[in-house]
Structures are given as structure tokens and as C-alpha cells.
Design a protein around this motif. Sequence first.
Motif, PDB file in Angstrom:
ATOM      1  N   ARG A  88       0.926  -1.134   0.016  1.00  0.00           N
ATOM      2  CA  ARG A  88      -0.115   0.130   0.046  1.00  0.00           C
ATOM      3  C   ARG A  88       0.746   1.133   0.080  1.00  0.00           C
ATOM      4  O   ARG A  88       1.882   1.565   0.688  1.00  0.00           O
ATOM      5  CB  ARG A  88      -0.706  -0.037   1.164  1.00  0.00           C
TER       6      ARG A  88
ATOM      7  N   ASP B 189      -5.327  -2.075 -14.774  1.00  0.00           N
ATOM      8  CA  ASP B 189      -5.715  -2.880 -13.431  1.00  0.00           C
ATOM      9  C   ASP B 189      -4.676  -3.941 -13.233  1.00  0.00           C
ATOM     10  O   ASP B 189      -4.331  -4.178 -12.125  1.00  0.00           O
ATOM     11  CB  ASP B 189      -7.159  -3.449 -13.855  1.00  0.00           C
ATOM     12  N   SER B 190      -3.881  -4.403 -14.297  1.00  0.00           N
ATOM     13  CA  SER B 190      -3.082  -5.309 -14.164  1.00  0.00           C
ATOM     14  C   SER B 190      -1.868  -5.292 -15.328  1.00  0.00           C
ATOM     15  O   SER B 190      -2.491  -5.003 -16.285  1.00  0.00           O
ATOM     16  CB  SER B 190      -3.603  -6.770 -13.788  1.00  0.00           C
TER      17      SER B 190
ATOM     18  N   ASN C 124      -2.136   3.886  -3.768  1.00  0.00           N
ATOM     19  CA  ASN C 124      -1.929   2.846  -4.633  1.00  0.00           C
ATOM     20  C   ASN C 124      -1.791   1.708  -3.876  1.00  0.00           C
ATOM     21  O   ASN C 124      -1.130   1.543  -2.678  1.00  0.00           O
ATOM     22  CB  ASN C 124      -0.782   3.050  -5.465  1.00  0.00           C
ATOM     23  N   ARG C 125      -2.659   0.646  -3.912  1.00  0.00           N
ATOM     24  CA  ARG C 125      -2.562  -0.808  -3.334  1.00  0.00           C
ATOM     25  C   ARG C 125      -2.717  -1.914  -4.448  1.00  0.00           C
ATOM     26  O   ARG C 125      -3.384  -1.761  -5.318  1.00  0.00           O
ATOM     27  CB  ARG C 125      -3.553  -0.942  -2.212  1.00  0.00           C
ATOM     28  N   GLY C 126      -1.811  -2.957  -4.024  1.00  0.00           N
ATOM     29  CA  GLY C 126      -1.880  -4.100  -4.892  1.00  0.00           C
ATOM     30  C   GLY C 126      -1.299  -5.417  -4.686  1.00  0.00           C
ATOM     31  O   GLY C 126      -0.900  -5.114  -3.342  1.00  0.00           O
TER      32      GLY C 126
ATOM     33  N   PRO D 147      -9.172   7.195 -10.068  1.00  0.00           N
ATOM     34  CA  PRO D 147      -7.889   7.160 -10.637  1.00  0.00           C
ATOM     35  C   PRO D 147      -7.245   8.765 -11.263  1.00  0.00           C
ATOM     36  O   PRO D 147      -7.891   9.163 -11.782  1.00  0.00           O
ATOM     37  CB  PRO D 147      -7.772   6.216 -11.729  1.00  0.00           C
TER      38      PRO D 147
ATOM     39  N   ASN E 117      -2.911  -3.505  -9.400  1.00  0.00           N
ATOM     40  CA  ASN E 117      -2.786  -2.220  -8.756  1.00  0.00           C
ATOM     41  C   ASN E 117      -4.052  -1.450  -8.833  1.00  0.00           C
ATOM     42  O   ASN E 117      -4.511  -1.627  -9.809  1.00  0.00           O
ATOM     43  CB  ASN E 117      -1.643  -1.408  -9.432  1.00  0.00           C
ATOM     44  N   GLN E 118      -4.638  -0.831  -7.772  1.00  0.00           N
ATOM     45  CA  GLN E 118      -5.645  -0.283  -7.687  1.00  0.00           C
ATOM     46  C   GLN E 118      -5.060   1.310  -7.154  1.00  0.00           C
ATOM     47  O   GLN E 118      -4.568   1.480  -6.243  1.00  0.00           O
ATOM     48  CB  GLN E 118      -6.751  -0.404  -6.613  1.00  0.00           C
ATOM     49  N   ASN E 119      -5.456   2.523  -8.120  1.00  0.00           N
ATOM     50  CA  ASN E 119      -5.047   3.583  -7.858  1.00  0.00           C
ATOM     51  C   ASN E 119      -6.291   4.748  -7.786  1.00  0.00           C
ATOM     52  O   ASN E 119      -7.239   4.440  -8.337  1.00  0.00           O
ATOM     53  CB  ASN E 119      -4.217   4.380  -8.975  1.00  0.00           C
ATOM     54  N   LYS E 120      -6.025   5.452  -6.690  1.00  0.00           N
ATOM     55  CA  LYS E 120      -7.201   6.438  -6.194  1.00  0.00           C
ATOM     56  C   LYS E 120      -6.623   7.747  -5.871  1.00  0.00           C
ATOM     57  O   LYS E 120      -5.858   7.627  -4.870  1.00  0.00           O
ATOM     58  CB  LYS E 120      -8.130   5.752  -5.283  1.00  0.00           C
TER      59      LYS E 120
END
Length: 423
Positions: free
Chosen positions: A267, A406-407, A297-299, A350, A325-328
Motif C-alpha cells: 500500500r 488494472d494489471s 496505490n494498493r496491490g 484514478p 494495482n488500484q489507484n485512487k
Amino acid sequence: LLGNVYSNINLAKGLELRTTVGVNIINQETDYYGGRTLNYISRNQGGDASLTADRHNSWQIENYLTYNKKISSDHSIVAMLGQALQHVDRMNFTARAQRFQDDYFQFNNLGTGAVTPASSSSVSGYGLDSYFGRFNYNLKDKYLVAFTGRVDGSSKFGAANRYAIFPSAAVAWKVIEEDFMKDIPFVSNLKVRTSFGITGNSEITAYQSLAGLGNYAVIFNNARQVGIGINRLANPDLRWEKTEQIDAGLELGLLNNKINIEVDLYRKLTTDMLLSAPVPSSSGFTTVSQNVGSMENRGVEFAINSVNIARPNFTWNTSFNISFNQNKVIALTGGADIFLGRTVVRQGEPVGSFFGFVHQGTWSTAEESMAAKYLKKPGDIKYQDTNNDGKVNDNDRVIIGKGIPDSFGSFINTFSSNNFELM
């Protein structure tokens, strides 16, 4: 010219002082001449000559004082203190002339040109001042602990915010070294680890915390006059962008490390993001460098490597890795969206999301009457009226995608035979 020199001095048993000095000097020159018969840029310019020079210098000095001590068969430590200085400066200029009597001098004598457009030049520079330390502790080659900390100062930021502290810590457990793992022969490596740290980012153009001056030309008394005025807004509160990351990982080796698996969960939270953000044009400017908010970012990262065949004259290895990975964007200063051309930075979305109209194809002949309400005809592009107000304008633009996947990953097979390799 690219070079470095270093020295190692053993001050005492286990105590070493290492000093390195590196330089990178780049000098570039571009000479150009276009003959009098060449219609370039504008007609009848009678030859066009220019000289451009660009000098880019950087140097860095680093000092490391390292103490390495094995206290007993079970305990060992490595401690390091360091300091670094870095300086970068750049200078460039361009001179130009036109309307030559002949092509003899070309770019070697700009003074023979009857027309000499304004020359230009610029100088810039910045520095980085760092102090850092690290402490590693090893217990029985099973339990590993590392602490690091650094203080970095950059001339790019405001006088009150040039220095920042960046600590980190990491712990690892070599489970494979435990006695109970000896009864599991097919496991050749097992290690778990976790870490937490904060890093900084200062990659912006120099002087963004200061107001800048530039040349402006105006017509005054029916003549062109050149003056000096402010060309950049100051932001004395500009400070380091920081990213704090927590990570947990697992390393697993099977069948004498013929199969290696690595998994990481992470994270990242970035605060005080640096961005050249738009400002109201009524200010007389369009952008200013700011710390605009925070982003997360978390993944998960997964990798597996295998040795499928290992013979003296032939090997086959396979590697596979994939990252999710999820970005926000967590928060924005003032909460307002930041529009950057066709992208937008919006809280909860994102970063750099694409912003535009929803394309629904084209208007058909059966929809002629409906198309007329939007001042369109069959064959015209059909955009969605997202707010249902009976017209399509900028108020109907929405987030239609993102530039962050997303990946992503890879699957690679490597075949080697003697001196040949195929991937």
C-alpha cells in the motif's frame, strides 16, 4: 565527459570510510546554415545561419562511514553514516542571422548578416544536500532487522520547506533456517518479510517556489519596446512530495530452488503531490506548481521462476509475473477537480482519468427527428446527453476511462544452448 573516483580508508578493524566523487559534463553545439536560394521559414530571407550551444554539468560527492562487526556466532551488525552533495547547472544560448551577401561565411561569421533576430540564452541550476544512516542487525542468520533514515534538502523548494526526513524499517524471518523446516526436504527456501518506509520526490523544474522574470514586447509610441515583467507565480510553500509504503512479502523456493515463488502485498500513500496546476486566467497566468493532495496505490505482485531443464549443453527457464494495482486520488487541495487537457484529477477516481463525451456511434436515419433536437443530422457523431438537459455541451463530459492498467505482467521462456539463447 563521464567519470568518477573513489577512495577506501580502513580507519580501524571493521571501520571503513569510502569517498566517491563523480562528474558528468556535456557540451553540445549545433551549427546551421541554409543557403540564400533556400525558401525556409519565409521567402527571400537571403540565407539563414544559427549557432546553438548547450552545456550541462553535474557533480556529486558522497561519504560513507561503515562499521561492520560480528559480535559472536549468533550476532552481527552493520552500521553506516553518510553524507552526499549534488549540484546540477545548465547554460544554453542561440544566436542567428539572415540576409547574407553570399554563402561564403555560412555560420562562421554571423556579423555579415544584414538581419539579426534577437538572441536568447538561459542559465539554471539546483542542488541536493543529503544526510543518511543505516543499521542492520542479524540474529543467527534467521532474523534480520534494518533501520534507515535520511534527511534530504533540495533548493527547488521554499526556504522553509527545503529539508525533509525520510525514515524506514524492515524485518525479515528466514523460516527455512528453523529446525522444524528440516523435515520438509522439498522446501529449499522460505522467507517472510515486511517493511515500512517514506521516500521523497523533488523532480520538478528548478525555481518553482520563486517568482520569475521574463522579457515582454509591446508597441509603445508606434514602436516595439522590450521590457521585463513577472512570468511565473511564486509558491514559497512548495514542499517535498512524500510516499509512505507498507509491504509484506513471501519468498518460497521448492525442489532445490528449481521453482521460486515471490508474493508481495503493498500500500502506497502519496501526500503533497507535486503538480503544475491550472490557475484562473484572470491572474495573468495559466499554471503554478503546487502540492495538490494525496493519492493511494494498493496491490499485489506475484512472480514465479522455474528451471525446467538444466543440462550441460541445454537449459530451459520460465518466468511469469503479474501485478494488480488500484489507484485512487484520496484528497485534493480545495476539493476542486484539476483539468489537464483531456484528463482530470478528481477525488475518488484514478489519477489522470480520461475526461470527455460518451461516444454512442452515429445518428441513424430513423433517429433524424431526435438528432435535430441536438442540431445534428443522420451520419453525425452521436454523443450521450448525460445530464438529460436536451443539449450536448461541456456539462455532459464525464470520466470515460483511465490510463493506469488494472494489471500487467509477462510470461517469458528462455532457451540456452552453448553460446545461443532464444527467448
